[in-house]
Design a protein around this motif. Structure first.
Motif, PDB file in Angstrom:
ATOM      1  N   ARG A 196       0.826  -1.314  -0.162  1.00  0.00           N
ATOM      2  CA  ARG A 196       0.043   0.054  -0.136  1.00  0.00           C
ATOM      3  C   ARG A 196       0.827   1.218   0.092  1.00  0.00           C
ATOM      4  N   ASP A 197       0.095   2.444  -0.192  1.00  0.00           N
ATOM      5  CA  ASP A 197       0.960   3.657  -0.215  1.00  0.00           C
ATOM      6  C   ASP A 197       1.584   4.141   0.908  1.00  0.00           C
ATOM      7  N   PHE A 198       0.855   4.591   1.745  1.00  0.00           N
ATOM      8  CA  PHE A 198       1.499   5.201   3.097  1.00  0.00           C
ATOM      9  C   PHE A 198       0.855   4.464   4.480  1.00  0.00           C
ATOM     10  N   SER A 199       2.064   4.795   5.235  1.00  0.00           N
ATOM     11  CA  SER A 199       1.427   3.903   6.530  1.00  0.00           C
ATOM     12  C   SER A 199       0.346   4.162   7.087  1.00  0.00           C
ATOM     13  N   ILE A 200      -0.344   5.245   7.137  1.00  0.00           N
ATOM     14  CA  ILE A 200      -1.524   5.606   7.819  1.00  0.00           C
ATOM     15  C   ILE A 200      -2.825   5.045   6.884  1.00  0.00           C
ATOM     16  N   ASN A 201      -2.531   4.644   5.651  1.00  0.00           N
ATOM     17  CA  ASN A 201      -3.417   4.197   4.981  1.00  0.00           C
ATOM     18  C   ASN A 201      -3.315   2.367   4.760  1.00  0.00           C
ATOM     19  N   GLY A 202      -2.297   2.130   5.427  1.00  0.00           N
ATOM     20  CA  GLY A 202      -1.985   0.540   5.614  1.00  0.00           C
ATOM     21  C   GLY A 202      -2.490  -0.337   6.576  1.00  0.00           C
ATOM     22  N   MET A 203      -3.381   0.263   7.335  1.00  0.00           N
ATOM     23  CA  MET A 203      -3.623  -0.502   8.646  1.00  0.00           C
ATOM     24  C   MET A 203      -5.071  -1.345   8.229  1.00  0.00           C
ATOM     25  N   PHE A 204      -5.281  -2.407   9.093  1.00  0.00           N
ATOM     26  CA  PHE A 204      -6.425  -3.052   9.074  1.00  0.00           C
ATOM     27  C   PHE A 204      -7.319  -3.149  10.263  1.00  0.00           C
ATOM     28  N   PHE A 205      -8.550  -3.147  10.209  1.00  0.00           N
ATOM     29  CA  PHE A 205      -9.286  -3.245  11.786  1.00  0.00           C
ATOM     30  C   PHE A 205     -10.262  -4.261  11.513  1.00  0.00           C
ATOM     31  N   ASP A 206     -10.209  -5.226  12.407  1.00  0.00           N
ATOM     32  CA  ASP A 206     -11.277  -6.226  12.687  1.00  0.00           C
ATOM     33  C   ASP A 206     -12.724  -5.666  13.409  1.00  0.00           C
TER      34      ASP A 206
END
Length: 416
Positions: free
Chosen positions: A117-127
């Motif tokens: 993915r592009d940027f770390s703040i956009n690369g997270m997941f959430f359950d």
């Protein structure tokens, strides 16, 4: 992370059904970032181990769209008040030959997906079921530090998709964050490569930046890393001048502008309407957008002496659909330059105190009327109609009979 959003509830339903079918499913990308920031997400994306055809089988072909099945992306159609939710298979990506999309993808694990993915703040997941964040790229810490940072090697991320340079600027400005030093350096080194990106994609990013309240910050950041010079080479000569400072200040002072208004303010240093319209064509703007920008550019400064204008001149401007935007523009520009806002305040009072049927009354006479009077269509037609309309707006004539009499006089004068 909880929200009453109908789309969020539908996305949770999708996650539950995927999990019940034995697949891993998580919220992904921007919706996770926004939720951690306490913002309502505009849309929700789901990432899963389910393959595209498995997603379609689970939700039904009538309720899914295979818009990007070759890249692992299926759109699941929700109720009318929800729209669609993107469901994508976890993947890694092959080489980007066109600076936009990979040649191929390989389905992968969540960890591997996060790193493409592009940027770390956009690369997270959430359950959303167990309500926990899955962060393999340092997104939470960057979010806390208010930093926009490319995942991994920023040069590699940019080589994959050159538009990421503008996206980095947009996220940094609109979120009020700082741009990671290494990411900024990579953008500065590779800024010229933005030319390989389609005008439509660049324009979409510019639209989102220019209507945001942080539009000035976005332009300053884009200028600092060399992107403004690439997108708008015509403005290069103004950088560092007083005109540039006034332009940036005007942008900041605009009151909730449309894209057309904000772009007009940004391009005002060019003065030339034809140059501005050529930029509109290059940006692939619609005819309507270009027409509004052209009108605003052409009429910038037309109200500087508003109290001294004839009623016809003043009314013609204030009757235009773009009048409110013009007043917004002129107020911002005059304040930025330290000039009095009195002429624009005069116009606002005029609008408040004058009925719309006085500002823009139905014409007293038309071209069809002139033909019925025995006058022949030709170059004189427009001139006669304009002069009669001016007389009407100036309150010099008030009836169709007066307009007809004036038409005969003018016709004879212009034919002499």
């Amino acid at each position: 992370m909880r929200s009453p959003s109908p789309q969020r509830e539908f996305a949770i339903e999708i996650v539950r059904r995927l999990r019940d079918a034995g697949h891993t499913a998580l919220f992904a990308g921007g919706c996770v970032r926004d939720a951690l920031l306490g913002r309502e997400a505009k849309d929700y994306d789901v990432a899963t181990t389910a393959l595209p055809e498995q997603v379609r089988q689970l939700f039904g072909h009538r309720r899914t769209l295979a818009v990007g099945a070759s890249f692992g992306v299926i759109m699941v159609i929700g109720p009318a008040d929800v729209g669609t939710v993107e469901v994508a298979t976890f993947r890694t990506e092959g080489p980007y030959q066109d600076g936009r999309r990979p040649e191929h993808v390989t389905f992968a694990t969540p960890q591997e997906d996060a790193h493409r993915r592009d940027f770390s703040i956009n690369g997270m997941f959430f359950d959303p079921v167990d309500e926990r964040v899955l962060d393999y790229v340092g997104g939470e810490s960057d979010l806390a530090a208010k930093i926009v940072r490319a995942i991994g090697d920023p040069h590699e991320r940019i080589r994959e998709d050159k538009l990421r340079m503008l996206r980095a600027i947009r996220f940094t400005a609109t979120l009020g964050f700082s741009l990671d030093t290494a990411t900024a350096s990579a953008i500065r080194e590779m800024s010229a490569d933005l030319t390989v990106v389609s005008a439509e994609r660049i324009t979409q990013e510019m639209k989102r930046m220019l209507v945001d309240v942080h539009r000035r910050r976005a332009i300053e950041l884009a200028d600092d890393v060399g992107l403004i010079q690439v997108i708008f080479p015509e403005l290069r000569q103004f950088r560092g001048q007083e005109t540039w400072k006034h332009t940036l200040q005007s942008l900041a002072l605009l009151d909730q502008p449309s894209f057309e208004l904000a772009l007009t303010a940004f391009l005002l240093p060019l003065s030339s309407t034809s140059t501005v319209l050529s930029i509109c064509r290059r940006m692939k703007l619609s005819n309507g957008e270009s027409a509004r920008i052209g009108w605003l550019t052409q009429h910038h400064g037309a109200l500087d002496e508003a109290p001294e204008l004839s009623l016809s001149s003043l009314k013609r401007i204030l009757a235009h659909p773009g009048a409110a935007e013009l007043l917004n523009l002129e107020t911002a520009v005059r304040i930025a330059k330290g000039l009095s806002d009195d002429p624009i305040a005069f116009c606002r009072r005029f609008l408040e105190e004058t009925p719309s049927e006085i500002i823009d009354p139905p014409p007293l006479i038309t071209g069809d009327d002139l033909i019925k009077m025995g006058l022949f269509p030709g170059p004189r037609f427009k001139s006669v109609l304009v002069r009669i309309r001016d007389a009407q707006l100036n309150l010099e004539i008030h009836t169709p009979e007066e307009a007809s009499a004036m038409a005969i006089v003018l016709w004879n004068e212009e034919g002499a």
